[in-house]
Write a protein that holds these residues in place. Sequence first.
Motif, PDB file in Angstrom:
ATOM      1  N   PRO A   1       0.837  -1.198   0.000  1.00 13.43           N
ATOM      2  CA  PRO A   1       0.000   0.000   0.000  1.00 13.43           C
ATOM      3  C   PRO A   1       0.871   1.247   0.000  1.00 13.43           C
ATOM      4  N   ALA A   2       0.394   2.307  -0.626  1.00 13.58           N
ATOM      5  CA  ALA A   2       1.172   3.551  -0.699  1.00 13.58           C
ATOM      6  C   ALA A   2       1.448   4.104   0.696  1.00 13.58           C
ATOM      7  N   ASP A   3       0.493   3.942   1.585  1.00 13.47           N
ATOM      8  CA  ASP A   3       0.631   4.416   2.965  1.00 13.47           C
ATOM      9  C   ASP A   3       0.838   3.214   3.871  1.00 13.47           C
ATOM     10  N   LYS A   4       2.028   3.084   4.469  1.00 11.03           N
ATOM     11  CA  LYS A   4       2.297   1.900   5.289  1.00 11.03           C
ATOM     12  C   LYS A   4       1.427   1.854   6.543  1.00 11.03           C
ATOM     13  N   ASN A   5       0.844   2.987   6.924  1.00 12.68           N
ATOM     14  CA  ASN A   5      -0.052   2.989   8.077  1.00 12.68           C
ATOM     15  C   ASN A   5      -1.375   2.283   7.800  1.00 12.68           C
ATOM     16  N   ARG A   6      -1.641   1.946   6.529  1.00  8.54           N
ATOM     17  CA  ARG A   6      -2.865   1.191   6.232  1.00  8.54           C
ATOM     18  C   ARG A   6      -2.781  -0.237   6.726  1.00  8.54           C
ATOM     19  N   TYR A   7      -1.565  -0.669   7.093  1.00  7.85           N
ATOM     20  CA  TYR A   7      -1.404  -1.995   7.712  1.00  7.85           C
ATOM     21  C   TYR A   7      -1.249  -1.848   9.229  1.00  7.85           C
ATOM     22  N   GLN A   8      -1.760  -0.737   9.761  1.00  8.22           N
ATOM     23  CA  GLN A   8      -1.856  -0.508  11.204  1.00  8.22           C
ATOM     24  C   GLN A   8      -3.295  -0.139  11.536  1.00  8.22           C
ATOM     25  N   THR A   9      -3.745  -0.537  12.720  1.00  6.24           N
ATOM     26  CA  THR A   9      -5.034  -0.036  13.192  1.00  6.24           C
ATOM     27  C   THR A   9      -4.854   1.412  13.639  1.00  6.24           C
ATOM     28  N   VAL A  10      -5.959   2.161  13.711  1.00  2.00           N
ATOM     29  CA  VAL A  10      -5.865   3.567  14.123  1.00  2.00           C
ATOM     30  C   VAL A  10      -5.582   3.683  15.618  1.00  2.00           C
ATOM     31  N   TYR A  11      -5.721   2.582  16.355  1.00  5.90           N
ATOM     32  CA  TYR A  11      -5.439   2.609  17.800  1.00  5.90           C
ATOM     33  C   TYR A  11      -4.158   1.860  18.162  1.00  5.90           C
ATOM     34  N   ALA A  12      -3.320   1.549  17.161  1.00 10.07           N
ATOM     35  CA  ALA A  12      -2.066   0.839  17.424  1.00 10.07           C
ATOM     36  C   ALA A  12      -1.154   1.681  18.313  1.00 10.07           C
ATOM     37  N   LYS A  13      -0.585   1.058  19.354  1.00  7.92           N
ATOM     38  CA  LYS A  13       0.243   1.792  20.318  1.00  7.92           C
ATOM     39  C   LYS A  13       1.570   1.116  20.641  1.00  7.92           C
ATOM     40  N   THR A  14       1.528  -0.201  20.871  1.00  7.81           N
ATOM     41  CA  THR A  14       2.670  -0.893  21.461  1.00  7.81           C
ATOM     42  C   THR A  14       3.398  -1.721  20.418  1.00  7.81           C
ATOM     43  N   ASP A  15       4.614  -1.311  20.062  1.00 11.48           N
ATOM     44  CA  ASP A  15       5.411  -2.028  19.056  1.00 11.48           C
ATOM     45  C   ASP A  15       5.622  -3.484  19.444  1.00 11.48           C
ATOM     46  N   GLY A  16       5.532  -4.386  18.438  1.00 15.08           N
ATOM     47  CA  GLY A  16       5.888  -5.765  18.746  1.00 15.08           C
ATOM     48  C   GLY A  16       5.336  -6.820  17.814  1.00 15.08           C
ATOM     49  N   SER A  17       4.446  -6.454  16.879  1.00 19.61           N
ATOM     50  CA  SER A  17       3.828  -7.470  16.017  1.00 19.61           C
ATOM     51  C   SER A  17       4.542  -7.620  14.683  1.00 19.61           C
ATOM     52  N   ALA A  18       4.501  -8.847  14.169  1.00 19.34           N
ATOM     53  CA  ALA A  18       5.005  -9.122  12.829  1.00 19.34           C
ATOM     54  C   ALA A  18       3.870  -9.144  11.815  1.00 19.34           C
ATOM     55  N   ALA A  19       2.635  -8.984  12.290  1.00 17.56           N
ATOM     56  CA  ALA A  19       1.459  -8.932  11.417  1.00 17.56           C
ATOM     57  C   ALA A  19       0.385  -8.124  12.125  1.00 17.56           C
TER      58      ALA A  19
END
Length: 341
Positions: free
Chosen positions: A158-176
């Motif tokens: 996706p052009a915007d890498k934040n589209r593979y994040q939820t809007v409430y993502a907070k804590t780094d640590g996932s591979a998916a």
Amino acid sequence: MQYKKSDFYYDLPEELIAQTPAEPRDSSRLLVYDRATDRVEHRIFRDITQYLKAGDVLVVNNTKVLPARIYARTEHGGHVEVLLLKRLDRDRWEVLVKPGKKCRVGTRLVVCDRLSLTVEGITDSGERIVRFDCNGVFEEVLEEVGSMPLPPYIKQKPADKNRYQTVYAKTDGSAAAPTAGLHFTPELLERIRDMGVEVVEVLLHVGLGTFRPVKEEMITDHKMHSEYFCVTEQAAAALNRAKAEGRRIIAVGTTSVRTLESAAGDDGVVRAGSGNTQIFIYPPYKFKCVDALITNFHLPESTLIMLVAALTGREKILQLYREAVDKRYRFFSFGDAMMIV
């Protein structure tokens, strides 16, 4: 009943595997299945407010996807792809490497002038245990050099890498990403809160085991991957209060289900705490905490479709998936959603 992997197979045309996310996020389609009435409705995701009511508790997973795919070179000039799987301590990670033959114990790999890693061990399943040497803040350097670890069935970034994040993502640590949450916008969440729905955050770091196929024919022989989860005192108190008052607990995504069912005792009481879970949910399963589920459409024969089948029954979930295929729903991570009430 003893289920086989093949009991959870369904036919999916390749063109229904979503390659791009819906824009805006809440414009994806929504299949709603009411277990009490055996009724199916076809809606748009933002219509989800019509299936929520004051007092409901919506449980979301606030994990954040790391830009976990990095490229390194050996001291002899060879190129290696490294995929971060799980943080073991401050500097040590479990990772996947490709090609593995270039990454024996003791091998040093250089990512950039600020980041290198050394292979310290090899697991039974072939993953590497590595120690990073970072000049600076690891997460900041990773943000510069890493890329999003999109699932193998998504062929275009996706052009915007934040589209593979939820809007409430907070804590780094996932591979998916916990993909059921990708459908929510800040505005939709605000409307949901204004209705009197309580939004409770839990944490489960999603590993790539999510995408690993079940290899054993008898599903009871499958060894589930381990993932880190955390339920705070505040979250546990909110969930237990809702349960005591007879209010619904609605999990957003299979990762929220796994977190809640790992933290709950047989008495249904959720205990605050953190740790690693290998919980494998498949039918028949008696849910201790979860009353309803919002989820995406999952791969055939995957542990995820087995989990959802534990809520609906195997025959019903396959019937619903066939209907979704007939109505040309979009499947998998960037696909459409299902709500089971």
